[in-house]
Motif scaffolding. Structure first.
Motif, PDB file in Angstrom:
ATOM      1  N   MET A  17       0.825  -1.194   0.000  1.00  0.00           N
ATOM      2  CA  MET A  17       0.000   0.000   0.000  1.00  0.00           C
ATOM      3  C   MET A  17       0.861   1.247   0.000  1.00  0.00           C
ATOM      4  SD  MET A  17      -1.578   0.321   3.813  1.00  0.00           S
ATOM      5  CE  MET A  17      -0.550   0.773   5.200  1.00  0.00           C
ATOM      6  N   MET A  18       0.301   2.305  -0.534  1.00  0.00           N
ATOM      7  CA  MET A  18       0.902   3.636  -0.467  1.00  0.00           C
ATOM      8  C   MET A  18       0.104   4.375   0.592  1.00  0.00           C
ATOM      9  SD  MET A  18       3.347   3.660  -2.700  1.00  0.00           S
ATOM     10  CE  MET A  18       3.740   5.326  -3.073  1.00  0.00           C
ATOM     11  N   TYR A  19       0.811   5.008   1.528  1.00  0.00           N
ATOM     12  CA  TYR A  19       0.176   5.586   2.708  1.00  0.00           C
ATOM     13  C   TYR A  19       0.723   6.981   2.961  1.00  0.00           C
ATOM     14  CZ  TYR A  19      -1.484   5.886   7.532  1.00  0.00           C
ATOM     15  OH  TYR A  19      -2.112   6.268   8.686  1.00  0.00           O
ATOM     16  N   VAL A  20      -0.157   7.905   3.320  1.00  0.00           N
ATOM     17  CA  VAL A  20       0.262   9.257   3.683  1.00  0.00           C
ATOM     18  C   VAL A  20       0.417   9.307   5.200  1.00  0.00           C
ATOM     19  CG1 VAL A  20      -0.314  11.708   3.649  1.00  0.00           C
ATOM     20  CG2 VAL A  20      -0.987  10.247   1.738  1.00  0.00           C
ATOM     21  N   ALA A  21       1.635   9.576   5.663  1.00  0.00           N
ATOM     22  CA  ALA A  21       1.923   9.640   7.099  1.00  0.00           C
ATOM     23  C   ALA A  21       1.421  10.963   7.690  1.00  0.00           C
ATOM     24  CB  ALA A  21       3.418   9.496   7.339  1.00  0.00           C
ATOM     25  N   LYS A  22       1.461  11.066   9.015  1.00  0.00           N
ATOM     26  CA  LYS A  22       0.996  12.280   9.696  1.00  0.00           C
ATOM     27  C   LYS A  22       1.752  13.528   9.250  1.00  0.00           C
ATOM     28  CE  LYS A  22      -0.620  10.095  13.922  1.00  0.00           C
ATOM     29  NZ  LYS A  22      -0.414   9.941  15.364  1.00  0.00           N
ATOM     30  N   ASP A  23       3.044  13.371   8.931  1.00  0.00           N
ATOM     31  CA  ASP A  23       3.849  14.521   8.520  1.00  0.00           C
ATOM     32  C   ASP A  23       3.658  14.870   7.040  1.00  0.00           C
ATOM     33  OD1 ASP A  23       5.210  12.511   7.235  1.00  0.00           O
ATOM     34  OD2 ASP A  23       7.133  12.881   8.219  1.00  0.00           O
ATOM     35  N   ARG A  52       1.132  -1.907  13.552  1.00  0.00           N
ATOM     36  CA  ARG A  52       0.867  -0.477  13.384  1.00  0.00           C
ATOM     37  C   ARG A  52      -0.619  -0.267  13.167  1.00  0.00           C
ATOM     38  NH1 ARG A  52       5.370   2.520  14.736  1.00  0.00           N
ATOM     39  NH2 ARG A  52       7.182   1.487  13.894  1.00  0.00           N
ATOM     40  N   THR A  53      -1.088   0.929  13.486  1.00  0.00           N
ATOM     41  CA  THR A  53      -2.462   1.321  13.211  1.00  0.00           C
ATOM     42  C   THR A  53      -2.443   2.369  12.118  1.00  0.00           C
ATOM     43  OG1 THR A  53      -3.103   0.860  15.498  1.00  0.00           O
ATOM     44  CG2 THR A  53      -4.573   2.259  14.209  1.00  0.00           C
ATOM     45  N   PHE A  54      -3.250   2.160  11.088  1.00  0.00           N
ATOM     46  CA  PHE A  54      -3.308   3.048   9.937  1.00  0.00           C
ATOM     47  C   PHE A  54      -4.706   3.615   9.795  1.00  0.00           C
ATOM     48  CE2 PHE A  54      -0.134  -0.205   8.984  1.00  0.00           C
ATOM     49  CZ  PHE A  54       0.950   0.555   8.598  1.00  0.00           C
ATOM     50  N   LEU A  55      -4.810   4.891   9.429  1.00  0.00           N
ATOM     51  CA  LEU A  55      -6.103   5.490   9.116  1.00  0.00           C
ATOM     52  C   LEU A  55      -6.478   5.103   7.692  1.00  0.00           C
ATOM     53  CD1 LEU A  55      -5.661   9.079  10.581  1.00  0.00           C
ATOM     54  CD2 LEU A  55      -7.067   7.234  11.498  1.00  0.00           C
ATOM     55  N   ILE A  56      -7.689   4.609   7.504  1.00  0.00           N
ATOM     56  CA  ILE A  56      -8.126   4.189   6.175  1.00  0.00           C
ATOM     57  C   ILE A  56      -8.132   5.374   5.215  1.00  0.00           C
ATOM     58  CG2 ILE A  56     -10.092   3.256   4.867  1.00  0.00           C
ATOM     59  CD1 ILE A  56     -10.697   1.547   7.367  1.00  0.00           C
ATOM     60  N   SER A  57      -8.467   6.558   5.706  1.00  0.00           N
ATOM     61  CA  SER A  57      -8.525   7.747   4.844  1.00  0.00           C
ATOM     62  C   SER A  57      -7.150   8.160   4.322  1.00  0.00           C
ATOM     63  CB  SER A  57      -9.169   8.909   5.592  1.00  0.00           C
ATOM     64  OG  SER A  57      -8.424   9.224   6.748  1.00  0.00           O
ATOM     65  N   ASN A  58      -6.077   7.704   4.968  1.00  0.00           N
ATOM     66  CA  ASN A  58      -4.721   8.057   4.528  1.00  0.00           C
ATOM     67  C   ASN A  58      -4.114   7.044   3.556  1.00  0.00           C
ATOM     68  OD1 ASN A  58      -5.004  10.207   6.220  1.00  0.00           O
ATOM     69  ND2 ASN A  58      -3.257   9.741   7.507  1.00  0.00           N
ATOM     70  N   VAL A  59      -4.836   5.965   3.272  1.00  0.00           N
ATOM     71  CA  VAL A  59      -4.351   4.955   2.333  1.00  0.00           C
ATOM     72  C   VAL A  59      -4.680   5.423   0.919  1.00  0.00           C
ATOM     73  CG1 VAL A  59      -4.524   2.563   1.590  1.00  0.00           C
ATOM     74  CG2 VAL A  59      -4.636   3.108   4.019  1.00  0.00           C
ATOM     75  N   LEU A  60      -3.658   5.519   0.069  1.00  0.00           N
ATOM     76  CA  LEU A  60      -3.855   5.973  -1.306  1.00  0.00           C
ATOM     77  C   LEU A  60      -4.216   4.824  -2.237  1.00  0.00           C
ATOM     78  CD1 LEU A  60      -0.817   8.395  -1.546  1.00  0.00           C
ATOM     79  CD2 LEU A  60      -3.210   8.981  -1.114  1.00  0.00           C
ATOM     80  N   VAL A  61      -3.522   3.687  -2.089  1.00  0.00           N
ATOM     81  CA  VAL A  61      -3.767   2.540  -2.959  1.00  0.00           C
ATOM     82  C   VAL A  61      -3.405   1.256  -2.221  1.00  0.00           C
ATOM     83  CG1 VAL A  61      -1.490   2.615  -4.038  1.00  0.00           C
ATOM     84  CG2 VAL A  61      -3.381   1.613  -5.278  1.00  0.00           C
ATOM     85  N   VAL A  62      -4.164   0.189  -2.502  1.00  0.00           N
ATOM     86  CA  VAL A  62      -3.905  -1.128  -1.925  1.00  0.00           C
ATOM     87  C   VAL A  62      -3.798  -2.118  -3.073  1.00  0.00           C
ATOM     88  CG1 VAL A  62      -4.829  -2.981  -0.496  1.00  0.00           C
ATOM     89  CG2 VAL A  62      -5.159  -0.617   0.192  1.00  0.00           C
ATOM     90  N   ILE A  63      -2.684  -2.855  -3.110  1.00  0.00           N
ATOM     91  CA  ILE A  63      -2.460  -3.847  -4.161  1.00  0.00           C
ATOM     92  C   ILE A  63      -2.109  -5.170  -3.497  1.00  0.00           C
ATOM     93  CG2 ILE A  63      -1.054  -4.462  -6.160  1.00  0.00           C
ATOM     94  CD1 ILE A  63      -0.413  -1.435  -6.395  1.00  0.00           C
ATOM     95  N   PRO A  64      -2.848  -6.243  -3.816  1.00  0.00           N
ATOM     96  CA  PRO A  64      -2.504  -7.548  -3.237  1.00  0.00           C
ATOM     97  C   PRO A  64      -1.085  -7.955  -3.620  1.00  0.00           C
ATOM     98  CG  PRO A  64      -4.627  -7.645  -4.345  1.00  0.00           C
ATOM     99  CD  PRO A  64      -4.012  -6.319  -4.684  1.00  0.00           C
ATOM    100  N   PHE A  65      -0.354  -8.517  -2.653  1.00  0.00           N
ATOM    101  CA  PHE A  65       1.008  -8.975  -2.896  1.00  0.00           C
ATOM    102  C   PHE A  65       0.945 -10.416  -3.391  1.00  0.00           C
ATOM    103  CE2 PHE A  65       4.774 -11.255  -1.254  1.00  0.00           C
ATOM    104  CZ  PHE A  65       5.731 -10.600  -1.992  1.00  0.00           C
ATOM    105  N   VAL A  66       1.521 -10.637  -4.552  1.00  0.00           N
ATOM    106  CA  VAL A  66       1.556 -11.983  -5.128  1.00  0.00           C
ATOM    107  C   VAL A  66       3.007 -12.421  -5.185  1.00  0.00           C
ATOM    108  CG1 VAL A  66       0.991 -13.390  -7.131  1.00  0.00           C
ATOM    109  CG2 VAL A  66      -0.473 -11.466  -6.509  1.00  0.00           C
TER     110      VAL A  66
END
Length: 73
Positions: A17-23, A52-66
């Motif tokens: 996943m691509m994630y936007v951190a607090k900063d 870790r705990t992640f906010l769903i609103s900060n997730v940009l994209v989710v790709i299954p790992f194969v």
């Protein structure tokens, strides 16, 4: 987005996943989703080697790992 996370959790599948951190920085993480709560989810992060705990609103994209299996000839 939430649908992909639910599927990954049910299938015990890793996701990238691509994630936007607090900063405000964007990071790429490989995680295994453990639990989903209203607006966040808990996952084991293989980048940090910890839960870790992640906010769903900060997730940009989710790709299954194969993973590609190795073949012995």
């Amino acid at each position: 987005m939430i649908g992909q996370l639910i599927k990954a959790m049910q299938r015990k599948q890793f996701v990238n996943m691509m994630y936007v951190a607090k900063d405000g920085s964007v990071s790429k993480r490989r995680v295994k989703v453990i639990k989903i709560v209203s607006n966040s989810f808990q996952a084991f992060c293989f980048t940090r080697h910890a839960k870790r705990t992640f906010l769903i609103s900060n997730v940009l994209v989710v790709i299954p790992f194969v993973s590609k299996g190795r073949e012995v000839v």
